[in-house]
Structure formats: C-alpha cells, structure tokens
Scaffold this motif. Structure first.
Motif, PDB file in Angstrom:
ATOM      1  N   GLU A  12      57.360  43.807  38.110  1.00  0.00           N
ATOM      2  CA  GLU A  12      58.370  44.657  38.748  1.00  0.00           C
ATOM      3  C   GLU A  12      59.551  44.927  37.820  1.00  0.00           C
ATOM      4  N   GLN A  13      59.854  43.976  36.946  1.00  0.00           N
ATOM      5  CA  GLN A  13      60.983  44.149  36.036  1.00  0.00           C
ATOM      6  C   GLN A  13      60.560  44.725  34.680  1.00  0.00           C
ATOM      7  N   GLY A  14      59.278  45.059  34.556  1.00  0.00           N
ATOM      8  CA  GLY A  14      58.790  45.641  33.318  1.00  0.00           C
ATOM      9  C   GLY A  14      58.801  44.674  32.146  1.00  0.00           C
ATOM     10  N   LEU A  15      58.657  43.391  32.429  1.00  0.00           N
ATOM     11  CA  LEU A  15      58.685  42.371  31.383  1.00  0.00           C
ATOM     12  C   LEU A  15      57.266  41.879  31.078  1.00  0.00           C
ATOM     13  N   ASP A  16      57.037  41.466  29.844  1.00  0.00           N
ATOM     14  CA  ASP A  16      55.761  40.864  29.497  1.00  0.00           C
ATOM     15  C   ASP A  16      55.580  39.579  30.302  1.00  0.00           C
ATOM     16  N   CYS A  17      54.432  39.444  30.944  1.00  0.00           N
ATOM     17  CA  CYS A  17      54.204  38.282  31.802  1.00  0.00           C
ATOM     18  C   CYS A  17      53.791  37.075  30.971  1.00  0.00           C
ATOM     19  N   PRO A  18      54.416  35.912  31.184  1.00  0.00           N
ATOM     20  CA  PRO A  18      54.079  34.705  30.425  1.00  0.00           C
ATOM     21  C   PRO A  18      52.933  33.909  31.040  1.00  0.00           C
ATOM     22  N   ILE A  19      52.311  34.452  32.094  1.00  0.00           N
ATOM     23  CA  ILE A  19      51.231  33.743  32.787  1.00  0.00           C
ATOM     24  C   ILE A  19      49.984  34.617  32.791  1.00  0.00           C
ATOM     25  N   ARG A  20      48.860  34.017  32.479  1.00  0.00           N
ATOM     26  CA  ARG A  20      47.582  34.730  32.551  1.00  0.00           C
ATOM     27  C   ARG A  20      46.593  33.851  33.314  1.00  0.00           C
ATOM     28  N   THR A  21      45.766  34.473  34.149  1.00  0.00           N
ATOM     29  CA  THR A  21      44.832  33.727  34.987  1.00  0.00           C
ATOM     30  C   THR A  21      43.408  34.229  34.773  1.00  0.00           C
ATOM     31  N   ALA A  22      42.457  33.316  34.917  1.00  0.00           N
ATOM     32  CA  ALA A  22      41.046  33.673  34.789  1.00  0.00           C
ATOM     33  C   ALA A  22      40.218  32.807  35.727  1.00  0.00           C
ATOM     34  N   MET A  23      39.137  33.394  36.216  1.00  0.00           N
ATOM     35  CA  MET A  23      38.130  32.610  36.923  1.00  0.00           C
ATOM     36  C   MET A  23      36.914  32.501  36.014  1.00  0.00           C
ATOM     37  N   VAL A  24      36.425  31.285  35.839  1.00  0.00           N
ATOM     38  CA  VAL A  24      35.262  31.037  34.995  1.00  0.00           C
ATOM     39  C   VAL A  24      34.231  30.346  35.885  1.00  0.00           C
ATOM     40  N   THR A  25      33.230  31.104  36.307  1.00  0.00           N
ATOM     41  CA  THR A  25      32.313  30.625  37.327  1.00  0.00           C
ATOM     42  C   THR A  25      30.859  30.689  36.856  1.00  0.00           C
ATOM     43  N   ALA A  26      30.042  29.806  37.400  1.00  0.00           N
ATOM     44  CA  ALA A  26      28.612  29.804  37.104  1.00  0.00           C
ATOM     45  C   ALA A  26      27.880  30.903  37.861  1.00  0.00           C
ATOM     46  N   ARG A  27      28.571  31.595  38.756  1.00  0.00           N
ATOM     47  CA  ARG A  27      27.950  32.709  39.486  1.00  0.00           C
ATOM     48  C   ARG A  27      27.538  33.834  38.534  1.00  0.00           C
ATOM     49  N   SER A  28      26.604  34.669  39.016  1.00  0.00           N
ATOM     50  CA  SER A  28      26.202  35.870  38.287  1.00  0.00           C
ATOM     51  C   SER A  28      25.895  36.950  39.320  1.00  0.00           C
ATOM     52  N   ALA A  29      25.586  38.147  38.858  1.00  0.00           N
ATOM     53  CA  ALA A  29      25.176  39.192  39.791  1.00  0.00           C
ATOM     54  C   ALA A  29      23.883  38.746  40.499  1.00  0.00           C
ATOM     55  N   PRO A  30      23.730  38.996  41.820  1.00  0.00           N
ATOM     56  CA  PRO A  30      24.582  39.841  42.655  1.00  0.00           C
ATOM     57  C   PRO A  30      25.687  39.081  43.395  1.00  0.00           C
ATOM     58  N   SER A  31      25.867  37.772  43.118  1.00  0.00           N
ATOM     59  CA  SER A  31      26.852  36.994  43.879  1.00  0.00           C
ATOM     60  C   SER A  31      28.288  37.282  43.447  1.00  0.00           C
ATOM     61  N   HIS A  32      28.466  38.149  42.437  1.00  0.00           N
ATOM     62  CA  HIS A  32      29.810  38.506  41.974  1.00  0.00           C
ATOM     63  C   HIS A  32      30.576  39.332  43.006  1.00  0.00           C
ATOM     64  N   GLU A  33      29.851  40.154  43.778  1.00  0.00           N
ATOM     65  CA  GLU A  33      30.525  41.115  44.656  1.00  0.00           C
ATOM     66  C   GLU A  33      31.386  40.420  45.700  1.00  0.00           C
ATOM     67  N   ARG A  34      30.870  39.350  46.283  1.00  0.00           N
ATOM     68  CA  ARG A  34      31.631  38.659  47.326  1.00  0.00           C
ATOM     69  C   ARG A  34      32.909  38.063  46.766  1.00  0.00           C
ATOM     70  N   VAL A  35      32.858  37.570  45.529  1.00  0.00           N
ATOM     71  CA  VAL A  35      34.053  37.037  44.865  1.00  0.00           C
ATOM     72  C   VAL A  35      35.118  38.123  44.731  1.00  0.00           C
ATOM     73  N   ILE A  36      34.716  39.274  44.209  1.00  0.00           N
ATOM     74  CA  ILE A  36      35.665  40.364  43.975  1.00  0.00           C
ATOM     75  C   ILE A  36      36.273  40.844  45.286  1.00  0.00           C
ATOM     76  N   ARG A  37      35.440  40.978  46.306  1.00  0.00           N
ATOM     77  CA  ARG A  37      35.955  41.456  47.603  1.00  0.00           C
ATOM     78  C   ARG A  37      36.850  40.418  48.269  1.00  0.00           C
ATOM     79  N   THR A  38      36.556  39.141  48.066  1.00  0.00           N
ATOM     80  CA  THR A  38      37.407  38.090  48.635  1.00  0.00           C
ATOM     81  C   THR A  38      38.806  38.133  48.015  1.00  0.00           C
ATOM     82  N   LEU A  39      38.878  38.211  46.698  1.00  0.00           N
ATOM     83  CA  LEU A  39      40.176  38.279  46.015  1.00  0.00           C
ATOM     84  C   LEU A  39      40.935  39.535  46.431  1.00  0.00           C
ATOM     85  N   ARG A  40      40.211  40.642  46.581  1.00  0.00           N
ATOM     86  CA  ARG A  40      40.841  41.892  47.026  1.00  0.00           C
ATOM     87  C   ARG A  40      41.404  41.728  48.434  1.00  0.00           C
ATOM     88  N   HIS A  41      40.651  41.029  49.293  1.00  0.00           N
ATOM     89  CA  HIS A  41      41.102  40.780  50.664  1.00  0.00           C
ATOM     90  C   HIS A  41      42.368  39.932  50.676  1.00  0.00           C
TER      91      HIS A  41
END
Length: 301
Positions: free
Chosen positions: A217-246
């Motif tokens: 919101e302040q147009g500043l470089d963010c000092p935090i980065r996040t990642a999910m590293v999961t053993a899942r693969s397609a097609p089980s990826h879709e539920r993950v993406i939709r859950t985070l979106r929800h």
C-alpha cells in the motif's frame, strides 16, 4: 496505561532456539538443576553464540526500521529458565542489540500457557513437548531442528511452508495415509471447489500477508517473501489454489513437487525457515535451511 500489540506480528521464541545453549543444557541433563543454575550464573557475562532462530529474529526485527513510526514486529522471549539463569540470555540479547524487551521466565514449567496472553502468531522452540502443548491450544508452533544452514546475507525474510497439516488441516493427508495416493487424488479432484479447513499455520500466514500488504500500500519493497513447498502435484494443485483464494491470502511462490525431495528446492528458494509436519521432509530440509518440525496431524500420531 496498559500496552497492547495492535496489529503487530508477534513472535515468541525460547532461549534455546534463539541462542546456542547446548553446552549448558548438557550440564542440566547430566548434573541437575543446581549445577545448571550455578553454571549459568558463573557465566552470565559470557555472550552466547547464535542459535537456530537467531538470524530469523534479527531479520524480523529489522523490518521495524522500514516502516518509520510504525513498528510492525514484536519478539517475545519465553523460556523455561528462572530469572536468575535467564540473565545470561538477556545479556546476550543486549550484546547483539536485539530489540527484545518482553520475556517470560517460567522456572522449569512449560511457558506455552502465556502465548495467548501475548496474542502470539508463532512460537519457536527446541522443546518438542512445549511445541506440542502450544499446538494443542491452537497456536502456530514448531520445533527448530539442528541444521546445516548457510547464513544468508540479504535482509529479506523468506518463509516456506508445507501445505497439508501445516497451512491446511490434515483431512486430505488422512485419506492419503489410510487409502493411498489414488484415493487422495480422486478426493482432491472431486472437492477442487471446496476450500480446505485451516491448519495450525493459517493464522500466521494471514498475519504475514497483512504485513506484506502494508508495504504494498505504501509502494515500498516488501521485506517478506512466502512460499508453499508441497509434495502435491496436478491435479491436486487446484484445491490448494482455490483454498488460498477463498482465504484472501497470497503466496509469492508455490512449488508442487509431486513427491520429490524438498531440500534442494528450499535451498534454491533461499528459505530462512521451512515448516513441515513430516519428519522425512524435515530431515531433507535441515541439510539446507533452518527447519521447524510441526508435530501435528496424522503423520505424528
């Protein structure tokens, strides 16, 4: 006037996670509490070496200098030490100029009961019992494991999370463990539109996302980065993406590895800390990055 933490990100950490207390802990294990107490008091002016969580704490506290007039991170020391034996810890905090002002010294008792009073978003410890107790109370908590991590110079903080039983509940993992991969894949495909229930680290991810949004919101470089590293693969990826979106939460990176070992990918990402519920993945990760085992879900029963 009573103080409160407002919208701060609140991290609670034990003294053994913040500093290297292996030597003094061995005194306690081999010779008892009195010998340990004497040992710490005799050496209270000797500075402790950094522990597994030290660099993470240093980077998180650095964030407070990036939003002028609005400190965004609070670090709380929660320790089984007494105030007497804890003086060495506070002297070391002062030596390293860490802005840690609040502490609980519980005198041998588990300090997990104070986490909710501090509105803590995350608890890091080397004591698995304390972590398990914290998780049972609904807190995000992890046991930091001895690692072969390389210290990363840049001040950006990089968090990495497993999905099932960490960010999400272990409902899908239970199907995999009990019925196998095919049943798991079919369940995730059939329920792709149905958001998963929250896991123990969902609230912490939400708090990180809120802090990231302040920088955006302040147009500043963010000092935090996040990642999910999961053993899942397609097609089980879709539920993950939709859950985070929800949930209305973003992740900067998502790695769907389809069962590949996670360690090399975490090294490539440059994770400061990785959280996973399964010991086998923690063993792979700790050769490369600081790793927090989350003793939660079916994999730990």
């Amino acid at each position: 006037m009573p103080a409160d933490f407002g919208e701060k990100l609140v991290i609670a950490i034990s003294s053994r996670a913040l500093f290297d207390l292996k030597e003094s802990h061995q005194v306690f294990v081999q010779e008892g509490l009195k010998a340990y107490s004497d040992y710490q008091i005799d050496r209270e002016d000797d500075v402790l070496a950094p522990g597994e969580g030290f660099l993470l704490v240093k980077k998180l506290l650095h964030i407070n200098s990036l939003l002028p007039g609005k400190p965004s991170v609070e670090v709380i020391l929660v320790s089984r030490n007494s105030a007497d034996t804890g003086l060495r810890v506070f002297n070391s905090i002062e030596h390293y100029q860490l802005d840690v002002k609040r502490a609980v010294f519980s005198g041998g008792a588990s300090p997990h009961r104070y986490l909710s009073a501090f509105n803590s978003h995350l608890f890091l410890s080397t004591n698995n019992d304390d972590v398990t107790n914290a998780l049972s109370m609904g807190a995000a908590a992890a046991t930091l494991l001895p690692s072969k991590r390389l210290d990363i110079d840049e001040m950006q903080v990089r968090f990495a999370f497993d999905g099932d039983a960490v960010l999400f509940s272990d409902e899908s993992e239970r199907i995999y463990q009990q019925k196998g991969l095919k049943a798991f894949a079919e369940n995730e495909k059939q329920n792709a539109q149905l958001p998963m229930e929250v896991g123990p680290f969902a609230g912490f991810l939400q708090a990180l996302h809120s802090l990231q949004s302040e920088f955006d919101e302040q147009g500043l470089d963010c000092p935090i980065r996040t990642a999910m590293v999961t053993a899942r693969s397609a097609p089980s990826h879709e539920r993950v993406i939709r859950t985070l979106r929800h949930w209305g939460v973003r992740l900067d990176e998502c790695l769907f590895l389809g069962g590949l070992s996670k360690g090399a990918f975490l090294k490539a990402y440059g994770a400061d800390v990785f959280f996973d519920d399964q010991p086998i993945h923690c063993d792979s990760a700790k050769d490369h990055v600081t790793t927090g085992h989350v003793p939660h879900g079916i994999a730990n029963t």
